[in-house]
Design an enzyme around this catalytic site. Sequence first.
Site, PDB file in Angstrom:
ATOM      1  N   ASN A   7       0.878  -1.174   0.000  1.00 29.42           N
ATOM      2  CA  ASN A   7       0.000   0.000   0.000  1.00 29.42           C
ATOM      3  C   ASN A   7       0.916   1.224   0.000  1.00 29.42           C
ATOM      4  OD1 ASN A   7      -1.766   2.053   0.545  1.00 29.42           O
ATOM      5  ND2 ASN A   7      -2.641   1.104   2.387  1.00 29.42           N
ATOM      6  N   ARG A  90      -2.661  -2.001  -3.328  1.00 27.17           N
ATOM      7  CA  ARG A  90      -3.848  -1.184  -3.083  1.00 27.17           C
ATOM      8  C   ARG A  90      -3.738   0.067  -3.953  1.00 27.17           C
ATOM      9  NH1 ARG A  90      -4.846   3.396   1.160  1.00 27.17           N
ATOM     10  NH2 ARG A  90      -7.013   3.790   0.672  1.00 27.17           N
ATOM     11  N   HIS A 178     -12.704   3.380   0.248  1.00 23.36           N
ATOM     12  CA  HIS A 178     -12.742   2.359   1.306  1.00 23.36           C
ATOM     13  C   HIS A 178     -13.483   1.108   0.822  1.00 23.36           C
ATOM     14  CE1 HIS A 178     -12.753   5.916   4.361  1.00 23.36           C
ATOM     15  NE2 HIS A 178     -11.515   5.428   4.302  1.00 23.36           N
ATOM     16  N   ARG A 240     -11.059  16.486   7.014  1.00 21.09           N
ATOM     17  CA  ARG A 240     -11.809  16.835   5.795  1.00 21.09           C
ATOM     18  C   ARG A 240     -13.189  17.364   6.168  1.00 21.09           C
ATOM     19  NH1 ARG A 240     -10.622  11.121   3.579  1.00 21.09           N
ATOM     20  NH2 ARG A 240      -8.455  11.310   2.930  1.00 21.09           N
ATOM     21  N   GLU A 385      -8.492  -4.816   5.325  1.00 16.11           N
ATOM     22  CA  GLU A 385      -8.350  -4.470   3.910  1.00 16.11           C
ATOM     23  C   GLU A 385      -7.237  -5.274   3.240  1.00 16.11           C
ATOM     24  OE1 GLU A 385      -9.243   0.037   3.408  1.00 16.11           O
ATOM     25  OE2 GLU A 385      -8.769  -0.268   5.506  1.00 16.11           O
TER      26      GLU A 385
END
Length: 400
Positions: A7, A90, A178, A240, A385
């Site tokens: 990743n 990823r 996600h 965010r 994940e």
Amino acid sequence: MKILVVNAGSSSLKYQLIEMDNEEVICKGGVECIGIEGSKISHKVNGKEYVIEKPLANHTDAFNLVMECLTNKEYGSISSPEEISAIGHRVVHSGEAFTTAAYIDDKAMKDLESIAHLAPLHNPASLACLKSCKSIVDCPNVCVFDTAFHSTMPKKAKLYAIPYEDYEATQIRKYGFHGTSHKFVSQEAIKYLKSKNLPYSNIITCHLGNGSSITAVKDGKCVDTSMGMTPLDGLIMGTRCGCIDAAAVEMLAEFKNMSTKEMTNYLNKKCGFLGVSGVSSDFRALCKAIEEGNERAKLAFDMFAYQIRKYIGSYSVAMEGLDCIVFTGGIGENGPVIREAVCDNLGFMGIEIDKEYNKKAPRGELVDVSAKNSKVKILVIPTNEELVIARETEEVVKSL
Ligand code: ADP
């Protein structure tokens, strides 16, 4: 079969080596500060951590160091790179180019290059890492996209109301992120609900972490999700802003005297829990500040819970029903307080949380925190994940 999951971020590279026969993590680690001062690797194996500090100019240097650790005579886990059957990457954004995990041949590499601009902070790093892996280890490389699980969204859910030809020319629409996490926890929820002979058609998965998103999963497929063209949209997050009126962005830019780029950075990095509370982007720090009576921290918390509740309401309507809510991610898994706030007073929708059990439920495993009389199951499921990436990589490689 051993699969290496990687990743890559712009200055980081996380990895896990997974034995697929028993889905066990053999070793894992992360490289930080690639291309900047202070670069190092932390490699974890058999409960021990090995740290090597060393200048690393780029992802090739970083991946070479990962391979050195993996094959190290003293603490390595493999004797040669050939033991790695495949590398699963990823990748954040798939654009319209990919809807499932993909084996990366020359054509796919070109497609990836053509969409790099869609996630300028993430995709170029994945590409750099992919190129390094291809040059250093001779094995298949597979990309698993954060957006792929959401590719089943119908057009009415995924399009912005901009002129259609502009959408066609730019590929600008809602993609969602996600995806590997929403896929993993919804599949785990379905397994659990089936085992209890409970309905499993309509599931809402809440991935709540530094970045947060909510997905409506109908019959195992995503029908809507809260993030958009980029991960900025949807819920208030650590830093965010989430959903904001596009015209207000221009007003803010004028007030702050910022360029479009600076504005996007501000909305991504200076807003959310951090901006509203003025305390921190970290949920634990927010909760501590609330205990100390900080009203702005409480406001950020209340906004978070309120917005999650609104998504649960709207996605129940989108799916015409609700069988199960899943909480996952750093906050969803470890923050009973947000689960209680989200589910509070939703008895009219058949949502009843067991407040006492929710507080003391064990962590790190699937737990059912719904009250006995709750029509809707409320589950906490630790996400994984890396395992999804490894499984999908294995599937792609086996089909070659
Ligand atoms: P990312 O989106 O970076 O993967 P994570 O899923 O790791 O983020 O979630 C990070 C968030 O989880 C942080 O806001 C952190 O405060 C929160 N968190 C982690 N552990 C706990 C805990 N024990 N209690 C409450 N919140 C927690």
